[in-house]
Design an enzyme around this catalytic site. Structure first.
Site, mmCIF file in Angstrom:
data_model
loop_
_atom_site.group_PDB
_atom_site.id
_atom_site.type_symbol
_atom_site.label_atom_id
_atom_site.label_comp_id
_atom_site.label_asym_id
_atom_site.label_seq_id
_atom_site.Cartn_x
_atom_site.Cartn_y
_atom_site.Cartn_z
ATOM 1 N N LYS A 194 -6.718 40.727 -5.540
ATOM 2 C CA LYS A 194 -7.301 39.610 -6.303
ATOM 3 C C LYS A 194 -8.734 39.323 -5.868
ATOM 4 C CE LYS A 194 -7.176 36.419 -2.943
ATOM 5 N NZ LYS A 194 -8.230 35.482 -2.494
ATOM 6 N N THR A 251 -8.650 32.182 -7.355
ATOM 7 C CA THR A 251 -9.843 32.852 -6.845
ATOM 8 C C THR A 251 -10.779 33.286 -7.959
ATOM 9 O OG1 THR A 251 -8.410 33.686 -5.083
ATOM 10 C CG2 THR A 251 -10.603 34.607 -5.205
#
Length: 334
Positions: A194, A251
């Site tokens: 990620k 994120t």
């Protein structure tokens, strides 16, 4: 067991995330030993009870003791390693002799070792004495939120499901909730991947390509993450949880994320060096390793490839956007 008689939790690393996890463990009722590499920094932190460089305005919990002495880690019930992924091998090699035999080590950094392509659990297995229990902590969490006791949920994984459950109970507190699983590989792939894909999301935002483009990118980035995880033994349900989808959404959507902020600056035209601004964006280091592993398994990851090319200076944002849009059409399930 009262907190006065409990064995401490050790946290290795005095950055923002290490300090936040130390505060969270202390809030859960545990005494905490917070280890810093630099003796002067440890003494200052112990005296002033604040980490102004990384978490200004957040006071250290009274149950935390800061130290630079490796021997102070010997009494720990569990050790949380909260150092950057690319330095974890060296730190573990330095400190492992101080850990009591059989002490679980919880890896709290998210990345893939750039020089070897090894996941963090594999690095730990190489460095720690045989039989040392290893766990991985990951999930959608900003250090400042955890440090301020704002509600946060993450995932802890260990191959031994009973150990994972015990560590989750040990570290869960009033505001930090830990779910547990035995899918170590799935959790660490979600955490590492990620970061790379959040850089791509930041690039889209920085270049002003629109929210529709960013939503599409996040969805296709998650598809890449799922393909990669399946190939390396991660379970789909793990990637659908906190350590995969949850962490990607956080994120890839907020400038509080160093990876998103790094991508934002790249999209606005900054060089990779200027975009970093002296701060660590772990995804910039992980991108090459992630792409290398994917190529070795024949896994298609065009968004991660694009990030790696931009970070390495091999392609411009315009080049990779054009290349992504020109890719052959395919079924969404592919």
């Amino acid at each position: 067991m009262s907190s006065e008689n409990a064995r401490p939790v050790a946290v290795v690393g005095g950055g923002a995330w290490g300090t936040a996890l130390a505060n969270a463990a202390a809030a859960a009722g545990r005494p905490v030993t917070l280890w810093l590499r630099d003796a002067r920094s440890a003494a200052t932190l112990e005296a002033e009870r604040e980490n102004p460089r990384y978490l200004p305005g957040v006071m250290l919990h009274p149950r935390i003791r800061a130290t630079a002495e490796a021997d102070d880690l010997a009494a720990a019930e569990a050790v949380l390693l909260v150092t950057p992924a690319q330095t974890s091998r060296a730190v573990l090699g330095q400190l492992a002799p101080a850990f009591a035999p059989g002490t679980p080590v919880v890896l709290c950094s998210k990345g893939i070792e750039r020089t070897t392509g090894a996941f963090m659990s594999a690095v730990a297995a190489e460095v720690l004495p045989a039989g040392t229990p290893v766990a991985v902590l990951s999930g959608p969490s900003f250090a400042v939120d955890v440090a301020r006791n704002l509600p946060t949920a993450v995932t802890l994984a260990a191959a031994d499901a009973d150990l994972a459950a015990r560590l989750a109970r040990l570290l869960s507190g009033p505001a930090l909730r830990l779910y547990h699983t035995d899918d170590v590989r799935g959790v660490e792939i979600g955490g590492a991947g990620k970061n790379v894909l959040a850089i791509a999301s930041g690039i889209v935002a920085g270049r002003g390509l629109g929210e529709s483009a960013r939503a599409a990118l996040i969805a296709r980035a998650f598809a890449e993450l799922m393909r990669f995880a399946r190939s390396f033994g991660g379970r789909p349900e793990t990637l659908m949880g906190l350590s995969g989808l949850g962490d990607l959404v956080l994120t890839a959507s907020s400038a509080q994320s160093r990876n998103f902020a790094f991508g934002l600056a790249l999209g606005a035209g900054a060089t990779p060096e200027a975009a970093a601004g002296g701060k660590l964006a772990e995804g910039a280091f992980t991108a090459t390793a992630l792409v290398g592993l994917a190529r070795g398994q024949g896994i298609e990851m065009p968004i991660a490839e694009a990030v790696a090319a931009i970070v390495a200076g091999r392609a411009s944002v315009e080049d990779v956007v054009a290349a992504l849009l020109a890719r052959p059409l395919k079924a969404e399930s592919e």
